[in-house]
Design a protein around this motif. Structure first.
Motif, short mmCIF file in Angstrom:
data_model
loop_
_atom_site.label_atom_id
_atom_site.label_comp_id
_atom_site.label_asym_id
_atom_site.label_seq_id
_atom_site.Cartn_x
_atom_site.Cartn_y
_atom_site.Cartn_z
N SER A 26 1.35 -0.97 -0.47
CA SER A 26 -0.51 -0.25 0.30
C SER A 26 0.79 0.85 -0.41
O SER A 26 0.63 2.05 -0.40
N TYR A 27 2.32 1.40 0.63
CA TYR A 27 3.06 2.36 0.68
C TYR A 27 3.38 2.72 -0.74
O TYR A 27 3.47 3.56 -1.32
N LEU A 28 3.55 1.32 -1.25
CA LEU A 28 4.29 1.55 -2.59
C LEU A 28 3.45 2.68 -3.52
O LEU A 28 3.61 3.63 -4.39
N LYS A 29 1.80 2.00 -3.50
CA LYS A 29 1.10 2.45 -4.57
C LYS A 29 0.66 3.94 -4.13
O LYS A 29 0.20 4.33 -4.95
N THR A 30 1.54 4.29 -3.08
CA THR A 30 1.26 5.88 -2.78
C THR A 30 2.09 7.17 -2.87
O THR A 30 2.08 7.81 -3.94
N LEU A 31 3.32 6.46 -3.67
CA LEU A 31 4.78 6.97 -4.35
C LEU A 31 4.54 7.60 -5.42
O LEU A 31 3.58 7.17 -6.11
N PRO A 32 4.40 8.64 -5.95
CA PRO A 32 4.86 9.20 -7.50
C PRO A 32 6.04 7.76 -8.51
O PRO A 32 6.57 7.45 -7.28
N PRO A 33 5.45 8.22 -9.54
CA PRO A 33 6.55 7.47 -10.24
C PRO A 33 8.03 7.32 -9.91
O PRO A 33 8.93 6.21 -9.27
N GLU A 56 9.26 8.54 -7.25
CA GLU A 56 10.49 8.15 -5.63
C GLU A 56 9.68 6.23 -5.82
O GLU A 56 10.48 6.23 -5.04
N HIS A 57 8.76 5.82 -6.39
CA HIS A 57 8.55 4.54 -6.45
C HIS A 57 9.69 3.19 -6.81
O HIS A 57 10.20 2.23 -6.46
N ARG A 58 10.84 4.49 -8.53
CA ARG A 58 11.14 3.84 -8.95
C ARG A 58 12.70 3.55 -7.87
O ARG A 58 13.28 2.69 -7.81
N ARG A 59 12.77 4.73 -7.22
CA ARG A 59 13.53 4.97 -6.44
C ARG A 59 13.88 3.81 -5.57
O ARG A 59 14.44 3.56 -4.99
N VAL A 60 12.86 3.39 -4.38
CA VAL A 60 13.03 3.19 -3.09
C VAL A 60 12.57 1.04 -3.90
O VAL A 60 13.45 0.34 -3.89
N MET A 61 12.50 1.31 -5.04
CA MET A 61 12.34 -0.33 -5.41
C MET A 61 13.44 -0.77 -6.04
O MET A 61 14.53 -1.98 -5.98
N ALA A 62 14.06 0.55 -5.79
CA ALA A 62 15.44 0.22 -6.45
C ALA A 62 16.69 -0.49 -5.32
O ALA A 62 17.59 -0.97 -5.26
#
Length: 67
Positions: A37-44, A46-52
């Motif tokens: 759910s947290y990942l879904k709230t992130l802008p694209p 930021e999502h890429r940075r967190v996933m990396a």
């Protein structure tokens, strides 16, 4: 989920990814609905940075048994 961004276990992972606590947190995010759910709230971006930084483990290649 703001709790995921400030999670103490995540901070321990950041400090020492190979520690028992760090590995436990990494295992936990594989199935945690709160993390998803947290990942879904992130802008694209930021999502890429967190996933990396925290994305799934790379599959370990196991040797195939000899026939």
């Amino acid at each position: 989920m703001p709790g995921c961004a400030t999670c103490r276990l995540k901070a321990r992972y950041d400090a020492s990814p190979r520690s028992l606590t760090g590995r436990l947190w990494k295992w936990h995010i594989r199935w945690c609905p709160g993390w998803r759910s947290y990942l879904k709230t992130l802008p694209p971006s930021e999502h890429r940075r967190v996933m990396a930084a925290y994305g799934p483990h790379k599959e370990r290649k196991r040797p195939r048994p000899q026939d």
